[in-house]
Design an enzyme around this catalytic site. Sequence first.
Site, mmCIF file in Angstrom:
data_model
loop_
_atom_site.group_PDB
_atom_site.id
_atom_site.type_symbol
_atom_site.label_atom_id
_atom_site.label_comp_id
_atom_site.label_asym_id
_atom_site.label_seq_id
_atom_site.Cartn_x
_atom_site.Cartn_y
_atom_site.Cartn_z
ATOM 1 N N HIS A 45 5.143 -9.256 -4.237
ATOM 2 C CA HIS A 45 7.097 -8.789 -3.177
ATOM 3 C C HIS A 45 7.374 -10.227 -3.568
ATOM 4 C CE1 HIS A 45 5.162 -6.191 -0.305
ATOM 5 N NE2 HIS A 45 3.772 -6.575 -0.869
ATOM 6 N N HIS A 85 6.283 -2.272 -0.525
ATOM 7 C CA HIS A 85 7.897 -1.982 -0.410
ATOM 8 C C HIS A 85 7.810 -0.459 -1.177
ATOM 9 C CE1 HIS A 85 7.821 -5.243 2.084
ATOM 10 N NE2 HIS A 85 7.757 -5.555 1.364
ATOM 11 N N GLU A 138 14.274 -5.897 -2.813
ATOM 12 C CA GLU A 138 12.527 -6.030 -3.167
ATOM 13 C C GLU A 138 12.112 -4.513 -3.674
ATOM 14 O OE1 GLU A 138 10.415 -7.320 0.456
ATOM 15 O OE2 GLU A 138 8.762 -7.849 -0.803
ATOM 16 N N GLU A 158 4.387 -13.891 -3.299
ATOM 17 C CA GLU A 158 6.224 -13.596 -2.883
ATOM 18 C C GLU A 158 6.216 -14.805 -4.193
ATOM 19 O OE1 GLU A 158 7.344 -12.012 -0.963
ATOM 20 O OE2 GLU A 158 5.681 -11.842 1.204
HETATM 21 ZN ZN ZN Z 1 7.801 -8.164 0.626
#
Ligand code: ZN
Length: 313
Positions: A195, A103, A140, A277
């Site tokens: 992430h 992102h 995030e 993640e």
């Molecule tokens: Zn993400």
Amino acid sequence: MRYDDSPPSPESASSVSPDRRWFTRRSGLAVGAAVLAPTLLAGWVLVQLTTGAGADDARPPRIVMPAAAPSPTPSSSAAPAAPATPQAKGPLAGKTVVIDPGHNTGNFKHTSEIDKKVDIGTNRKECDTTGTTTNAGYMEAEFTLDVSRRLRTVLEAKGVKVVLTHEANRAWGPCIDERARIGNEAAADAVVSVHADGVSSGNRGYHIILPAKVKGGAADTAKIVGPSRDLGERIGSNFARTTGSAPANYLGSGTGLVVRDDLGGLNLSTRPKVFIECGNMRDAKDAALLTSPEWRQKAAQGIADGIVGFLGG
Ligand code: ZN
């Protein structure tokens, strides 16, 4: 969503910039050379330490006497060696790793741009997404950039050339196809997209996303499925060791590994690549970890250890 009223967290620590590290290192070498120069005798040779030194190592050049019968190898030039370029030292010199901070903190202000569809070979998908936040508003995208910078520092100390797909140097994006292309064009030996997840409270732990075997348009992952699994397993086990986190309790059947065929960043990659993640930002216990700079350092160390193992370092 809630981004507009969520100020950036004061905990978004950033590491020292590469420019500053390079300046410091160069300054050290320059001072060393200035002190040594007047005492140099004809026939003495400056030799750069070429092994065993991390990129942040600022040891001065070593002075050695030439052999009685000078070797004809190019390295025995009588001229002082030029300062080594950054990341030229270390056991993994010559390796390239692309780190992809998931992102971008500016994505939420550019929804029309990031909503545009791009070709991921097997499908068309949004250019990028905003990512999630903790309930307190820590984004995030802040987390991914911070961990990525820490990861870069650890890898550069091993001599790895590190490329970040973006670094607060653009208003939004890059799009997922460009993120893949950066890894491909760098001929990266490994690519990791960083992430954190955003699912309901009570879901905890980390997981690694591995590329499925897909073929369609520009997507053909046949050659990267195997090495990417190796990379992902190494990152997962090292991440668990350094952070003490458990594999996700909500997917992956407790393995911490998930295979997906819907991510453009994986489908379009021609280099070994995984996503990690790191935890669930929407769970209070995981969020307490993700917002801790000390924990993020452990996370970066674990990811780096997995990459280093994969690269044979
Ligand atoms: Zn993400």
